[in-house]
Motif scaffolding. Structure first.
Motif, short mmCIF file in Angstrom:
data_model
loop_
_atom_site.label_atom_id
_atom_site.label_comp_id
_atom_site.label_asym_id
_atom_site.label_seq_id
_atom_site.Cartn_x
_atom_site.Cartn_y
_atom_site.Cartn_z
N GLU A 106 6.92 11.45 31.86
CA GLU A 106 6.15 11.90 30.70
C GLU A 106 6.87 12.98 29.89
OE1 GLU A 106 2.43 13.15 32.26
OE2 GLU A 106 1.78 11.12 32.80
N GLN B 6 0.61 10.24 25.30
CA GLN B 6 1.65 11.27 25.50
C GLN B 6 2.27 11.68 24.17
OE1 GLN B 6 4.42 9.59 28.31
NE2 GLN B 6 2.77 9.05 29.73
N ARG C 92 2.06 15.34 22.69
CA ARG C 92 3.29 16.07 22.38
C ARG C 92 3.31 16.50 20.91
NH1 ARG C 92 7.26 19.48 23.73
NH2 ARG C 92 9.30 18.91 22.89
#
Length: 439
Positions: free
Chosen positions: A69, A135, A139
């Protein structure tokens, strides 16, 4: 979301012995990091993912969700040519989304280009697996919250500029490895004389190693495994560069420390290069050797030398290479790229591709070979304008491999992809269909 390593087991089930040894060392290291890691080990994992030449080790990293990840690990996967294609392609799309968003804040974008980049980023996000999509958005929010400048109108909170994290990464623990003897073919002694030396008591061998001027005797004694004999050789003024380098290359921790302390020996260029190939050299010695190098090609050679197993050495060499490259003028950078090609791009991945003017000038002025154009065309952080220039320049886009790389690159403008697609084989067209707007 982890990637199953089954896709690479067939191709890595029978590695050669040297590769197998390196794989086992790194697999054990990853196992210890995996069981005791609290997130601080990511710097080590990123370095391994950047430089390791084993698809099996790369698949092991991808199989651990907290590592997979991390976007630093994803960038390393995209950059490493040994990454299994299934893993590389998946990471390239996630990295490509964030890099598209980074380009939104670039200078010179027209309003039409800005909307086109936004639409392409949103379309590309929809093609990601659900876990990767979350993800990327997470982010993006993190980067947006940390950015000081206000967001541009029309850009949602999940569309920030991507800034590389700065700072020193933790160093990987260096595995202790046994040194091996030199090949027997390098010994130029009569068999009887060699046997006579081998049966001498240790005290006599040490005395000979310290005082003998016979190079043949010194060569035989350099094959001894006892540290006492090797340490005595280091103090012999008749010890030549070649024998000293052999001792450095196969040194135990104790002998490596003594070579570093013995400045007369340590300053010999051949000895310093040999120390880089030893797994038992003190970190301070490695830092000093790499930091003193001012030759771009020499540093680039360190990053590619298969005999250098220390990931720390390669990481330090890349840091030094980056610093020297950044200090060059535009013309010098272009000349360096022309001479070094793909190997330089691998070492200076972000520094090259995120300098848009440098990439564009190289494409227009350098007469790059096909392999280098393919490398630019497939990079998920190459500027969109560079990808567009390749696709619209017949001399650059004529090789099939270049056109295929453009179609499979998540950052290539969709209008260009649709124009190139009819010229691909039916199989390659089917493989490209998961990308947004292609079918």
């Amino acid at each position: 979301m982890a990637v199953e390593p089954s896709a690479v087991t067939d191709s890595t089930s029978r590695p050669d012995p040297a590769v197998a040894d390196r794989e086992e060392i790194h697999l054990k290291l990853l196992g210890s990091l995996r069981s005791s890691g609290d997130g601080g080990e990511l710097g080590v994992v990123r370095r391994i993912a950047t430089w390791i030449e084993s698809p099996r080790v790369l698949a092991e990293i991808a199989d651990h969700a907290p590592w997979f990840e991390d976007f630093g690990v994803k960038e390393a996967f995209v950059r490493n040519e040994y990454t299994p294609e299934e893993i590389r392609a998946r990471c390239a799309r996630a990295v490509g989304v964030l890099d598209l968003l980074r380009e939104l804040d670039g200078p010179g974008l027209s309003e039409r280009e800005r909307h086109e980049v936004q639409d392409q980023a949103r379309s590309l996000i929809r093609t990601l697996p659900p876990g990767d999509r979350d993800q990327v958005r997470r982010r993006a929010r993190e980067l947006s919250a940390s950015r000081e400048a206000p967001e541009e109108d029309g850009v949602v909170a999940a569309d920030p500029e991507v800034h590389a994290a700065a700072g020193e990464e933790p160093r990987p623990p260096r595995p202790v490895m046994r040194f091996s003897a030199l090949p027997a073919g390098e010994i130029r002694l009569e068999e009887g004389r060699s046997v006579a030396l081998s049966v001498l008591p240790l005290e006599r061998k040490v005395a000979l190693a310290r005082s003998s001027r016979d190079l043949a005797v010194l060569q035989v004694l350099s094959l001894e495994t006892a540290d006492e004999t090797r340490l005595a050789l280091l103090g012999n003024p008749s010890l030549g560069d070649r024998l000293a380098a052999n001792l450095a290359r196969t040194s135990s921790p104790r002998v490596a420390r003594e070579i570093y302390r013995h400045r007369r020996l340590f300053q010999r260029p051949m000895v310093r290069r040999a120390l880089l190939e030893s797994p038992n050299v003190p970190s301070a010695a490695l830092v000093e050797v790499v930091s003193s190098m001012g030759d771009l090609r020499g540093l680039l050679g360190l990053t590619q030398n298969p005999k250098i197993r220390s990931i720390e050495v390669k990481a330090r060499a890349r840091m030094r290479l980056t610093a020297l490259f950044r200090g060059l003028g535009s013309a010098e950078k272009i000349a360096t790229v022309q001479v070094s090609g793909r190997s330089l791009l691998k070492a200076l991945w972000a520094d090259f591709f995120r300098d848009e003017e440098l990439v564009l000038r190289c494409l227009r002025e350098c007469h790059l070979d096909k392999g280098l154009v393919v490398e630019i065309a497939r990079s998920s952080i190459a500027p969109r304008r560079a990808l567009k220039l390749i696709g619209e320049t017949p001399s650059l886009a004529s090789p099939y491999e270049v056109r295929l790389a453009l179609v499979n690159n998540p950052k290539t403008p969709r209008s260009l992809v649709r124009r190139i697609l009819p010229g691909l084989t039916a199989e390659d067209r089917r493989a490209a269909e998961p990308l947004a707007d292609v079918s």
